[in-house]
Design an enzyme around this catalytic site. Sequence first.
Site, PDB file in Angstrom:
ATOM      1  CG  ASP A  96       7.033   9.707  -2.371  1.00 18.40           C
ATOM      2  OD1 ASP A  96       7.341   9.278  -3.510  1.00 18.40           O
ATOM      3  OD2 ASP A  96       7.385  10.811  -1.943  1.00 18.40           O
ATOM      4  N   GLY A 140       0.891   3.304  -7.935  1.00 19.30           N
ATOM      5  CA  GLY A 140      -0.345   3.697  -7.263  1.00 19.30           C
ATOM      6  C   GLY A 140      -0.092   4.531  -6.023  1.00 19.30           C
ATOM      7  CB  SER A 157     -10.475   0.435  -0.536  1.00 18.70           C
ATOM      8  OG  SER A 157      -9.690  -0.458   0.233  1.00 18.70           O
ATOM      9  CB  CYS A 208      -5.635   5.370   0.342  1.00 15.88           C
ATOM     10  SG  CYS A 208      -4.387   6.599   0.141  1.00 15.88           S
ATOM     11  N   GLY A 223      -5.554  -5.122  -1.502  1.00 15.43           N
ATOM     12  CA  GLY A 223      -5.713  -5.230  -0.064  1.00 15.43           C
ATOM     13  C   GLY A 223      -7.150  -5.570   0.293  1.00 15.43           C
ATOM     14  N   GLY A 265      -6.005   0.413   7.166  1.00 18.46           N
ATOM     15  CA  GLY A 265      -4.865   0.863   6.363  1.00 18.46           C
ATOM     16  C   GLY A 265      -3.580   0.887   7.178  1.00 18.46           C
ATOM     17  CD  GLU A 266       0.230  -1.906   7.125  1.00 13.24           C
ATOM     18  OE1 GLU A 266       1.267  -1.699   7.755  1.00 13.24           O
ATOM     19  OE2 GLU A 266      -0.625  -2.738   7.471  1.00 13.24           O
ATOM     20  NE  ARG A 290       2.540   1.054   2.156  1.00 21.05           N
ATOM     21  CZ  ARG A 290       1.854   1.710   1.215  1.00 21.05           C
ATOM     22  NH1 ARG A 290       1.233   2.821   1.496  1.00 21.05           N
ATOM     23  NH2 ARG A 290       1.791   1.229  -0.015  1.00 21.05           N
ATOM     24  CD  GLU A 326      -8.505   5.351  -8.804  1.00 19.14           C
ATOM     25  OE1 GLU A 326      -8.267   4.787  -9.861  1.00 19.14           O
ATOM     26  OE2 GLU A 326      -7.628   5.859  -8.089  1.00 19.14           O
TER      27      GLU A 326
END
Length: 498
Positions: A264, A311, A316, A318, A380, A406-407, A417, A483
Site C-alpha cells: 500500500d 496493483g 497470483s 496474493c 512474479g 508471496g512476500e 512490505r 484474478e
Amino acid sequence: MAQIIDGVSRTFNEFLLLPNRTRTECATETVDLSTPLVRHARGERSAIELRTPFTSAIMQAVSSPELAIALARNGGLSFIHHNRPIEAQAADVRTVKNFKAGFVASDTNVKPADTLGQLQELMVRTGHSTAAVTDDGTGSGRLLGLVTSRDFHPQRHDADEPVASRMVPVDALACSREDVTLSQANARLWDERLDCLPVVDGEGRLRHLVFRSDYSDNKRFPDQLVDAEKRLRVGAGVNTHDYRERIPQLVEAGADALCFDSSDGFSDWQAQALVWSKKHFPDVPVGGGNVVDAEGFRFLAQAGADFVKVGVGGGSICITRDQKGIGRGQASAVLDVAAAREAFAEETGQYVPICSDGGLVHDYHMSLALAMGADFVMMGRYFARFDQAPGAKLPTRDGFVKEYWGEGSNRARNWQRYGQGGQGLIFEEGVDGYVPYAGDLSEGLAVTIAKMKSTMVSCGAMTVQEFQSTARLTVVSEQSFQESHATVAVRETPDSVA
Ligand code: IMP
C-alpha cells in the site's frame, strides 16, 4: 457514509482488443517494444528506456542475480529483493553489475570432503553438471579442482566417497587469470579441447567459469539492457523502514534504479521516503507504489516518484483481498492511473511512467496492460517458473514445478512490505506454493515477446506509445473473473492452515 466509486472493478479477463488497420510497414520485425522506465519531460526521452517492457517482481522467489542477468540480457529489468541484510542485497546488485558475458559465477560448489552423494544432490538441484571444488565450498573460494558428471556415477561409486577422490585436481587443470578476454578464453577452449575453463585470481581464488557451450551466447541477445559502460542494468527494491541506510549502499553497489516496495504505497511513510531519496540521491531514479487509483498516483508523483507501480490484491500468490478486503480489479486500476498520468503530464510537463504489477496470467494480459496505458509490467509468477528463478525445481506426478511464495507469506515474512503494526507478520497476506516449471527464461520470454508483437501488429501499432494511444478494447462479458491464485497449487503448511 462511505463513498461508492462509479463503475465496476474490472480485470484483464473481461477485455479483448479489436484489430485496427495494419499498414504494410507494420510487421513483427519492425515492432519496437522499448518503453520509458523513469520520469522525463514530455516529448523528451527517458534517461532509462527498457528495450522490452518487462520487470521482475521484488520477491525472494523471483529476483535473484541469475534472473536479473537473464532478464537484462533480454531487454528488461529486475528489482533485486530487499527483505534481508543490506550487504546481502548489495552483493547481489554487484553480481549483476560485474557480470561479463560468457564468464559465469560458479553456482555448483563443494568442499573436497563433501561426499559424492551430496554432490549428486547439488547437481540435481542446480541442473548443472560441472562443480568447482574449493577450500570453503563457495564459488569464490580457493580452487582445488573440478568435478563433472563424467567423473563419477552413482552406481559405480560409493555415495560416501569424498569428492576429492574423483575430482581433477587444480594442478592438472587448464586455468586462466582474471585479465583474460572472452575471445582469448574461447580460443583456449577450442585449442585445448576443453569443456570448461576456470578463471582464478592471483591467490588462486575462483572468479568465473567459461564454458564452451556458451560460445556464441552474446550474439543471441541483441536487446541487452546496458548502462553507458556496457554493464547490465539492475534495479533494487527498498522499504520505508531502513532506506536511509539501505539506499546509499545500493547506490554504491551500482543499482540503476530503486523502487519502494509496499503493498500500500498511498501513505505518508512512502511520500517521506521518496522525498528523502530524491533529496540525497537526485540522480538515482526511484519508483513508488503500489496504488490503484488517480489519487494514489498523484500523491506519489508529487512526492517525486520517477515511476509508479499499480496493483493491489491481484497477484497470483496474493490473499490481501481475502484477508483485508482491499484491492481493485487490475484493468480498472491501470485505466484510472493511466488517465491520471496523462492529466499530470498535461499540467506539469512531466511524464511519470506507470507499471502494471501482478495478476498477469496469460501472455495476452501483458499486451492488454500496455494497451490500457501501462508503460511496462512487473511479474512474479511468470518469472518464478524459469530455471533462473531461485525457487527449487521439484518433480511431481504431473511434471516439474518450481517453488513460488508471496512476500506476505510466513515463508517470506516481509513485514517491511506489509505494515501490520510493529515488526513481524500478524497474519499472512500471501501463499506459499508451486508453479509449473517453464525452462529457460530466454526461450520462454521469446515466445511471449512474439505474441505481444503479433498482437500489436494486429492492432496496427509499431511502438508501445502508438499501441497505447490507438488501441480499442471491448468488454467481453459482465462476468467477473477472479484474478488471484492463478495456477498456484497452494501448499498446506501447519502455518497456512492454522
Ligand atoms: P504475480 O505476477 O501475479 O505473481 O504477482 C506478483 C506481485 O504480487 C508482486 O510484484 C507484488 O506486487 C505482489 N505480491 C508479492 N508477494 C505478495 C504477497 O505475499 N501477497 C500479496 N501480493 C504479493
